[in-house]
Structures are given as structure tokens and as C-alpha cells.
Design a protein around this motif. Structure first.
Motif, PDB file in Angstrom:
ATOM      1  N   ASP A 194       8.027   3.032 -11.343  1.00  9.77           N
ATOM      2  CA  ASP A 194       8.513   1.650 -11.286  1.00  9.77           C
ATOM      3  C   ASP A 194       8.739   1.100  -9.886  1.00  9.77           C
ATOM      4  OD1 ASP A 194       8.513   1.653 -14.052  1.00  9.77           O
ATOM      5  OD2 ASP A 194      10.571   2.364 -14.147  1.00  9.77           O
ATOM      6  N   ASP A 195       7.770   1.239  -9.029  1.00 13.20           N
ATOM      7  CA  ASP A 195       7.895   0.731  -7.672  1.00 13.20           C
ATOM      8  C   ASP A 195       6.505   0.351  -7.183  1.00 13.20           C
ATOM      9  OD1 ASP A 195       9.211  -0.065  -5.393  1.00 13.20           O
ATOM     10  OD2 ASP A 195       9.786   1.946  -4.766  1.00 13.20           O
ATOM     11  N   GLU A 196       6.417  -0.055  -5.947  1.00 13.12           N
ATOM     12  CA  GLU A 196       5.126  -0.460  -5.408  1.00 13.12           C
ATOM     13  C   GLU A 196       5.051  -0.182  -3.917  1.00 13.12           C
ATOM     14  OE1 GLU A 196       5.952  -5.186  -4.671  1.00 13.12           O
ATOM     15  OE2 GLU A 196       5.403  -4.567  -6.694  1.00 13.12           O
ATOM     16  N   ILE A 197       3.806  -0.138  -3.421  1.00 20.07           N
ATOM     17  CA  ILE A 197       3.538  -0.027  -1.994  1.00 20.07           C
ATOM     18  C   ILE A 197       2.919  -1.344  -1.563  1.00 20.07           C
ATOM     19  CG2 ILE A 197       2.224   1.180  -0.208  1.00 20.07           C
ATOM     20  CD1 ILE A 197       2.310   3.680  -1.966  1.00 20.07           C
ATOM     21  N   SER A 198       3.415  -1.929  -0.498  1.00 23.40           N
ATOM     22  CA  SER A 198       2.936  -3.237  -0.045  1.00 23.40           C
ATOM     23  C   SER A 198       1.459  -3.163   0.340  1.00 23.40           C
ATOM     24  CB  SER A 198       3.747  -3.715   1.155  1.00 23.40           C
ATOM     25  OG  SER A 198       3.409  -2.950   2.300  1.00 23.40           O
ATOM     26  N   PRO A 199       0.757  -4.302   0.283  1.00 31.01           N
ATOM     27  CA  PRO A 199      -0.660  -4.312   0.687  1.00 31.01           C
ATOM     28  C   PRO A 199      -0.873  -3.804   2.110  1.00 31.01           C
ATOM     29  CG  PRO A 199      -0.081  -6.384  -0.370  1.00 31.01           C
ATOM     30  CD  PRO A 199       1.200  -5.615  -0.189  1.00 31.01           C
ATOM     31  N   GLU A 200       0.026  -4.168   3.011  1.00 33.05           N
ATOM     32  CA  GLU A 200      -0.105  -3.734   4.399  1.00 33.05           C
ATOM     33  C   GLU A 200       0.034  -2.221   4.521  1.00 33.05           C
ATOM     34  OE1 GLU A 200       2.267  -6.012   3.370  1.00 33.05           O
ATOM     35  OE2 GLU A 200       1.071  -7.783   3.870  1.00 33.05           O
ATOM     36  N   MET A 201       1.030  -1.666   3.813  1.00 27.04           N
ATOM     37  CA  MET A 201       1.248  -0.220   3.858  1.00 27.04           C
ATOM     38  C   MET A 201       0.136   0.519   3.121  1.00 27.04           C
ATOM     39  SD  MET A 201       2.805   2.337   5.060  1.00 27.04           S
ATOM     40  CE  MET A 201       4.297   1.736   5.811  1.00 27.04           C
ATOM     41  N   CYS A 202      -0.475  -0.105   2.135  1.00 25.28           N
ATOM     42  CA  CYS A 202      -1.600   0.522   1.432  1.00 25.28           C
ATOM     43  C   CYS A 202      -2.713   0.890   2.409  1.00 25.28           C
ATOM     44  CB  CYS A 202      -2.156  -0.404   0.352  1.00 25.28           C
ATOM     45  SG  CYS A 202      -1.183  -0.412  -1.165  1.00 25.28           S
ATOM     46  N   LYS A 203      -2.979   0.022   3.364  1.00 25.55           N
ATOM     47  CA  LYS A 203      -4.013   0.317   4.362  1.00 25.55           C
ATOM     48  C   LYS A 203      -3.622   1.523   5.204  1.00 25.55           C
ATOM     49  CE  LYS A 203      -6.644  -1.522   8.266  1.00 25.55           C
ATOM     50  NZ  LYS A 203      -6.798  -0.168   8.776  1.00 25.55           N
ATOM     51  N   VAL A 204      -2.357   1.591   5.585  1.00 23.97           N
ATOM     52  CA  VAL A 204      -1.869   2.696   6.406  1.00 23.97           C
ATOM     53  C   VAL A 204      -1.948   4.007   5.613  1.00 23.97           C
ATOM     54  CG1 VAL A 204       0.110   3.570   7.716  1.00 23.97           C
ATOM     55  CG2 VAL A 204      -0.381   1.118   7.701  1.00 23.97           C
ATOM     56  N   VAL A 205      -1.549   3.965   4.350  1.00 21.81           N
ATOM     57  CA  VAL A 205      -1.631   5.155   3.490  1.00 21.81           C
ATOM     58  C   VAL A 205      -3.084   5.606   3.374  1.00 21.81           C
ATOM     59  CG1 VAL A 205      -1.325   6.015   1.133  1.00 21.81           C
ATOM     60  CG2 VAL A 205       0.477   4.625   2.185  1.00 21.81           C
ATOM     61  N   ALA A 206      -3.984   4.676   3.084  1.00 27.31           N
ATOM     62  CA  ALA A 206      -5.401   5.016   2.938  1.00 27.31           C
ATOM     63  C   ALA A 206      -5.962   5.607   4.230  1.00 27.31           C
ATOM     64  CB  ALA A 206      -6.193   3.786   2.526  1.00 27.31           C
ATOM     65  N   ASP A 207      -5.639   5.004   5.363  1.00 31.14           N
ATOM     66  CA  ASP A 207      -6.131   5.511   6.651  1.00 31.14           C
ATOM     67  C   ASP A 207      -5.641   6.932   6.909  1.00 31.14           C
ATOM     68  OD1 ASP A 207      -7.405   3.083   7.101  1.00 31.14           O
ATOM     69  OD2 ASP A 207      -5.919   2.367   8.556  1.00 31.14           O
ATOM     70  N   ASP A 208      -4.358   7.176   6.640  1.00 30.22           N
ATOM     71  CA  ASP A 208      -3.802   8.501   6.894  1.00 30.22           C
ATOM     72  C   ASP A 208      -4.372   9.549   5.939  1.00 30.22           C
ATOM     73  OD1 ASP A 208      -2.342   7.519   8.997  1.00 30.22           O
ATOM     74  OD2 ASP A 208      -0.375   7.777   8.056  1.00 30.22           O
ATOM     75  N   LEU A 209      -4.512   9.207   4.660  1.00 33.37           N
ATOM     76  CA  LEU A 209      -5.102  10.158   3.716  1.00 33.37           C
ATOM     77  C   LEU A 209      -6.557  10.444   4.066  1.00 33.37           C
ATOM     78  CD1 LEU A 209      -3.593   9.018   0.299  1.00 33.37           C
ATOM     79  CD2 LEU A 209      -3.108  11.152   1.533  1.00 33.37           C
ATOM     80  N   GLU A 210      -7.259   9.427   4.479  1.00 29.37           N
ATOM     81  CA  GLU A 210      -8.658   9.619   4.877  1.00 29.37           C
ATOM     82  C   GLU A 210      -8.754  10.541   6.097  1.00 29.37           C
ATOM     83  OE1 GLU A 210     -11.301   6.180   6.141  1.00 29.37           O
ATOM     84  OE2 GLU A 210     -11.773   6.443   4.014  1.00 29.37           O
ATOM     85  N   ALA A 211      -7.810  10.426   7.008  1.00 30.18           N
ATOM     86  CA  ALA A 211      -7.811  11.255   8.216  1.00 30.18           C
ATOM     87  C   ALA A 211      -7.605  12.733   7.895  1.00 30.18           C
ATOM     88  CB  ALA A 211      -6.738  10.770   9.193  1.00 30.18           C
ATOM     89  N   ILE A 212      -6.870  13.032   6.832  1.00 26.69           N
ATOM     90  CA  ILE A 212      -6.629  14.439   6.503  1.00 26.69           C
ATOM     91  C   ILE A 212      -7.553  14.960   5.408  1.00 26.69           C
ATOM     92  CG2 ILE A 212      -4.243  14.320   7.298  1.00 26.69           C
ATOM     93  CD1 ILE A 212      -3.451  14.520   4.280  1.00 26.69           C
ATOM     94  N   LEU A 213      -8.467  14.151   4.953  1.00 31.35           N
ATOM     95  CA  LEU A 213      -9.392  14.591   3.907  1.00 31.35           C
ATOM     96  C   LEU A 213     -10.105  15.901   4.257  1.00 31.35           C
ATOM     97  CD1 LEU A 213     -10.157  13.710   1.086  1.00 31.35           C
ATOM     98  CD2 LEU A 213     -11.929  12.269   2.063  1.00 31.35           C
ATOM     99  N   PRO A 214     -10.526  16.130   5.498  1.00 34.64           N
ATOM    100  CA  PRO A 214     -11.146  17.429   5.816  1.00 34.64           C
ATOM    101  C   PRO A 214     -10.207  18.618   5.563  1.00 34.64           C
ATOM    102  CG  PRO A 214     -11.634  15.844   7.536  1.00 34.64           C
ATOM    103  CD  PRO A 214     -10.614  15.200   6.641  1.00 34.64           C
ATOM    104  N   TYR A 215      -8.907  18.446   5.801  1.00 35.55           N
ATOM    105  CA  TYR A 215      -7.941  19.508   5.540  1.00 35.55           C
ATOM    106  C   TYR A 215      -7.817  19.753   4.033  1.00 35.55           C
ATOM    107  CZ  TYR A 215      -6.500  18.782  10.389  1.00 35.55           C
ATOM    108  OH  TYR A 215      -6.472  18.677  11.757  1.00 35.55           O
ATOM    109  N   ILE A 216      -7.836  18.673   3.264  1.00 36.16           N
ATOM    110  CA  ILE A 216      -7.761  18.780   1.805  1.00 36.16           C
ATOM    111  C   ILE A 216      -9.010  19.481   1.279  1.00 36.16           C
ATOM    112  CG2 ILE A 216      -7.724  17.410  -0.330  1.00 36.16           C
ATOM    113  CD1 ILE A 216      -5.984  15.350   1.303  1.00 36.16           C
TER     114      ILE A 216
END
Length: 136
Positions: free
Chosen positions: A71-93
Motif C-alpha cells: 500500500d505505498d508508491e515510489i515517485s516517478p522521479e525515484m523510479c528512474k533512480v531505482v531503475a538506474d541503480d538496479l541496472e548498474a548491479i545487474l551483472p552482480y545479480i
């Protein structure tokens, strides 16, 4: 009952989302509850600040790991930051998934790498549409 995120970012049980976040943090050398070491606080996650990824330099990972899963949300601006950070660690995953395969609902959704890519895509779509990513 389970967790569904808007924009197709995630749809599985709460426990699967917890396993997903635990795996993401483990991939970069952190520890997410439940911890293997008994002396760590079960209400906190740990991230070695000496590593190249930490909560100060990667606000998107902090948002992903600390965000309420209901029952919560992540703002559109923070969504970009989350996506960028997850994409950066994708090789580790990807590297960790070669050693630790997903199971259950996460395996049914393609494994940890695919679940991460789906979450990234959902965040990017929310950002592109200027909509929050909702946890339903």
C-alpha cells in the motif's frame, strides 16, 4: 494474497519479494533479513559502505531495499533512480544467479535476473508516464 506492483514491475507473494530483495543485496555483498549471522539485527539490512554500492551513493537501491512492500508508491522521479541503480548491479545479480538459482514463484517468472529486468522495466515505464509505481 500477494504483492502486485503497477506497470508490470512485480506480481508474486510478499515472501517472494522479500527473497528477491535479499538476493539483490546479497549480490553486492550485503545482508538482508533473515541474516545468516545471528548477531545481526533482524529488523535491519546491512550493506558494506566500503563497497562501490552503498546507501549514500545509490539512493535508488536504498529506496528499493527499504521501501514498504504494501500500500505505498515510489515517485516517478525515484523510479528512474531505482531503475538506474538496479541496472548498474545487474551483472552482480547475473553472476550470483549462476551459483544460486531461483525457486518457486521467482523461478516461474524467469529467475532473479528476469525478475530484476521486469522491475527495472516497470520503474522505467512509471517514470516515462510520470506515474508513481504503486505497491498494491
Amino acid at each position: 494474497m500477494g504483492l502486485r506492483c503497477s506497470h508490470g514491475a512485480f506480481d508474486a507473494s510478499y515472501s517472494a519479494f522479500n527473497r528477491f530483495r535479499k538476493f539483490v543485496l546479497t549480490s553486492i555483498g550485503g545482508s538482508y533479513p533473515p541474516h545468516e549471522l545471528e548477531d545481526l539485527d533482524s529488523d535491519r539490512w546491512y550493506w558494506d559502505t566500503d563497497r562501490p554500492f552503498n546507501s549514500e551513493t545509490h539512493k535508488g537501491l536504498k529506496e528499493f531495499l527499504c521501501h514498504s512492500d504494501c500500500d505505498d508508491e515510489i515517485s516517478p522521479e525515484m523510479c528512474k533512480v531505482v531503475a538506474d541503480d538496479l541496472e548498474a548491479i545487474l551483472p552482480y545479480i547475473e553472476t550470483l544467479e549462476e551459483k544460486e538459482k531461483a525457486s518457486g514463484q521467482l523461478l516461474a517468472r524467469g529467475g532473479y535476473v528476469q525478475v530484476t529486468k521486469d522491475f527495472i522495466a516497470g520503474c522505467r515505464e512509471a517514470h516515462r508516464k510520470n506515474e508513481p509505481l504503486e505497491f498494491l
